[in-house]
Design an enzyme around this catalytic site. Structure first.
Site, PDB file in Angstrom:
ATOM      1  N   GLU A 102      -9.797   6.011   6.332  1.00 31.11           N
ATOM      2  CA  GLU A 102     -10.676   5.481   5.274  1.00 31.11           C
ATOM      3  C   GLU A 102     -10.186   4.132   4.749  1.00 31.11           C
ATOM      4  OE1 GLU A 102     -13.724   7.037   3.636  1.00 31.11           O
ATOM      5  OE2 GLU A 102     -13.625   4.867   3.498  1.00 31.11           O
ATOM      6  N   LYS A 107     -12.397  -4.905  11.281  1.00 29.20           N
ATOM      7  CA  LYS A 107     -13.117  -3.935  10.449  1.00 29.20           C
ATOM      8  C   LYS A 107     -14.524  -3.692  10.992  1.00 29.20           C
ATOM      9  CE  LYS A 107     -10.262  -5.215   6.515  1.00 29.20           C
ATOM     10  NZ  LYS A 107     -10.054  -6.225   5.473  1.00 29.20           N
ATOM     11  N   VAL A 115       0.836  -1.204   0.000  1.00 27.76           N
ATOM     12  CA  VAL A 115       0.000   0.000   0.000  1.00 27.76           C
ATOM     13  C   VAL A 115       0.876   1.263   0.000  1.00 27.76           C
ATOM     14  CG1 VAL A 115      -1.832   1.264   1.196  1.00 27.76           C
ATOM     15  CG2 VAL A 115      -1.877  -1.231   1.145  1.00 27.76           C
ATOM     16  N   GLY A 151      -5.472  -4.628  -1.870  1.00 25.96           N
ATOM     17  CA  GLY A 151      -4.556  -4.372  -2.984  1.00 25.96           C
ATOM     18  C   GLY A 151      -4.044  -2.948  -2.925  1.00 25.96           C
ATOM     19  N   GLY A 208     -10.828  -1.343   1.564  1.00 26.70           N
ATOM     20  CA  GLY A 208      -9.863  -0.893   0.546  1.00 26.70           C
ATOM     21  C   GLY A 208     -10.292   0.403  -0.119  1.00 26.70           C
ATOM     22  N   ILE A 225     -13.193   1.308  -1.245  1.00 27.00           N
ATOM     23  CA  ILE A 225     -14.602   1.702  -1.074  1.00 27.00           C
ATOM     24  C   ILE A 225     -14.682   2.817  -0.024  1.00 27.00           C
ATOM     25  CG2 ILE A 225     -16.928   0.910  -0.467  1.00 27.00           C
ATOM     26  CD1 ILE A 225     -15.880  -1.997  -0.883  1.00 27.00           C
ATOM     27  N   LYS A 245      -6.245  -1.346  10.452  1.00 27.38           N
ATOM     28  CA  LYS A 245      -7.505  -1.759  11.099  1.00 27.38           C
ATOM     29  C   LYS A 245      -7.284  -2.484  12.417  1.00 27.38           C
ATOM     30  CE  LYS A 245      -6.209  -4.931   7.950  1.00 27.38           C
ATOM     31  NZ  LYS A 245      -6.093  -5.301   6.585  1.00 27.38           N
ATOM     32  N   GLY A 267      -1.474 -14.393  -5.000  1.00 30.74           N
ATOM     33  CA  GLY A 267      -1.089 -13.215  -4.208  1.00 30.74           C
ATOM     34  C   GLY A 267      -2.264 -12.620  -3.455  1.00 30.74           C
TER      35      GLY A 267
HETATM   36  N1  HSE Z   1      -6.240  -9.196   4.110  1.00 29.51           N
HETATM   37  C1  HSE Z   1      -7.203  -8.187   3.826  1.00 29.51           C
HETATM   38  C2  HSE Z   1      -8.237  -8.751   2.853  1.00 29.51           C
HETATM   39  C3  HSE Z   1      -6.514  -6.998   3.256  1.00 29.51           C
HETATM   40  O1  HSE Z   1      -8.020  -9.817   2.278  1.00 29.51           O
HETATM   41  O2  HSE Z   1      -9.278  -8.157   2.670  1.00 29.51           O
HETATM   42  C4  HSE Z   1      -7.325  -5.736   3.287  1.00 29.51           C
HETATM   43  O3  HSE Z   1      -7.631  -5.322   4.562  1.00 29.51           O
END
Ligand code: HSE
Length: 444
Positions: free
Chosen positions: A133, A209, A18, A306, A138, A140, A109, A191
């Protein structure tokens, strides 16, 4: 009026997936961002211990800095972006940055779920802001939707598919009929899953989350530790297949709903009807469905993980911090968890829903009657029963799967019934129980 530009200097701490994507966005999209925001966003530092990734991305070595204290002492830097992750080093970085009076943007998070209120309080004390955010969903903009677009609502429920790794695995199991282990391996090769996937597949990442989303949605302070969490690692193909035959799709859901004067938070795999809007959220995509008393049903969909999608959320926070927009929300709203009352967080015991049950039983006379009797004694009414053929790969003669769909039943009663059924001599394996989640009722 002439165009005035505001210079904003930014430091990114942590140049991983990121962090690298945010650095590219700030450098490559500088003019786009200037055009759209009027801000001159200057990436001044990339702080890390190892710059191989930053070098591979072609980021200018003049930005590389190992000494965080030097960065924090630079009065030009007004925004520090923490993208290290984890709950130890990252916490120190955020605390130092806030104490230095810098605005902090983070995607962390886990840290927010554990210590969000403490960090928000420290931000306030230092006349800084903390924005996050990118912590959920991600790319959104769900955090903004909750604190801005939906602010006029009393939120009654929130349902989320917020872990891309799990959703990818479940989609592969459903669509390709492969096992959990095979799907996990595929996700790792693509990945989309970590080498150690525990945090994702155990449901913990989803719980992190949910803690954040529910806090903003309900304007209450929730405790991560009080959320019952189930992951996807024990799900079997057999149930995904039977559920599918009955018109259901399995999803790992983060759910928050009002119950008995409190709010019930839970993370678990659940069956939803194929017609449910969340059912078509496939692969690594995320979606969060929010029910407000004024809006009714709303849903937010996109890539939940991602580098590139997440960088979009991080840059949005940088822009809001730079424009002072976030400060206004941060100072005035009464929904941030350092300012809200502790939630009355109720257990799912009193939840009423339908259930999918599977029992592996000896294929003899009277078995169904025994199970039905226990269910009946616990006030659980059966909606349908299916005795399935013995799957060939099980190859255990005279053991048959029996699938029962219940009418709406109290969770506590069901648990009690299962405890009893487990002890029946005709039941040969631990019963499987998957919730069936119906669409939230709107009262518009
Ligand atoms: N490991 C998390 C997922 C990454 O797969 O959604 C994003 O928080």
């Amino acid at each position: 009026m002439g165009k005035q530009r505001t210079n904003v200097s930014i430091a990114i701490v942590g140049c991983g997936t990121v962090g690298g994507a945010v650095a590219l966005r700030l450098t490559q999209d500088q003019s786009l961002l200037q055009e759209r925001t009027g801000l001159d966003l200057q990436l001044k530092y990339i702080v890390d211990m190892d710059f191989r990734r930053a070098e591979a991305l072609g980021l200018p070595p003049s930005l590389f800095e190992k000494n965080l204290d030097r960065v924090l002492a630079d009065p030009e830097v007004s925004i520090v972006v923490e993208l290290v992750g984890g709950t130890t080093v990252a916490k120190d970085i955020i605390l130092k940055a806030l104490h230095a009076g810098k605005h902090v943007v983070t995607a962390n998070k886990a840290l927010l779920a554990h210590t969000g209120p403490e960090l928000l309080k420290i931000a306030r004390k230092n006349r800084a802001t903390l924005s996050f955010e990118a912590s959920c969903g991600g790319g959104i903009p769900i955090i903004r939707a909750l604190y801005d677009g939906l602010i006029a609502n009393r939120i009654d429920a929130l349902y989320g598919i917020v872990n891309g790794t799990c959703n990818y695995i479940l989609t592969q199991m459903t669509q390709e009929g492969i096992s959990y282990k095979e799907a996990l391996k595929e996700a790792q090769q693509a990945g989309l899953a970590e080498a150690d996937p525990t945090l994702d597949v155990s449901g913990m990442d989803t719980a992190h989350k949910l803690t954040i989303l529910a806090s903003l949605a309900f304007g209450q302070r929730f405790t991560l530790e009080a959320i019952p969490v189930e992951g996807i690692d024990t799900l079997q193909n057999l149930d995904i297949q039977y559920g599918n035959e009955l018109g259901y799709i399995v999803k790992l859901l983060a759910v928050a709903s009002r119950l008995n004067g409190g709010v019930c938070l839970r993370v678990r795999p659940a069956f939803i009807s194929r017609q449910h809007p969340l059912a078509w959220v496939s692969g690594p995509f995320n979606a969060i469905s929010v029910y407000g008393h004024a809006t009714g049903h709303t849903m937010y969909y996109g890539r939940g993980a991602g580098g590139s999608p997440t960088s979009s959320a991080v840059v949005a926070d940088i822009v809001s911090a730079a424009l002072g927009i976030h400060r206004a929300f941060f100072q005035t709203l009464r929904i941030w968890p350092d300012r809200t009352p502790k939630a009355k967080q109720v257990s799912p015991d009193e939840l009423v829903s339908r259930f999918y049950l599977r029992f592996m039983v000896t294929d003899t006379v009277g078995v169904l009657a025994k199970i039905a009797s226990v269910l009946g004694k616990n006030n659980i009414s059966i909606a349908s029963v299916l005795q399935k053929e013995i799957p060939e790969d099980l190859a255990k003669p005279s053991i048959a799967p029996v699938v029962i769909i219940t009418h709406k039943s109290r969770e506590k009663n069901l648990r009690k019934a299962l405890e009893k059924i487990r002890t029946l001599d005709v039941v040969r394996e631990d019963p499987v129980c998957i919730h069936i989640l119906d669409e939230h009722e709107e009262n518009l």
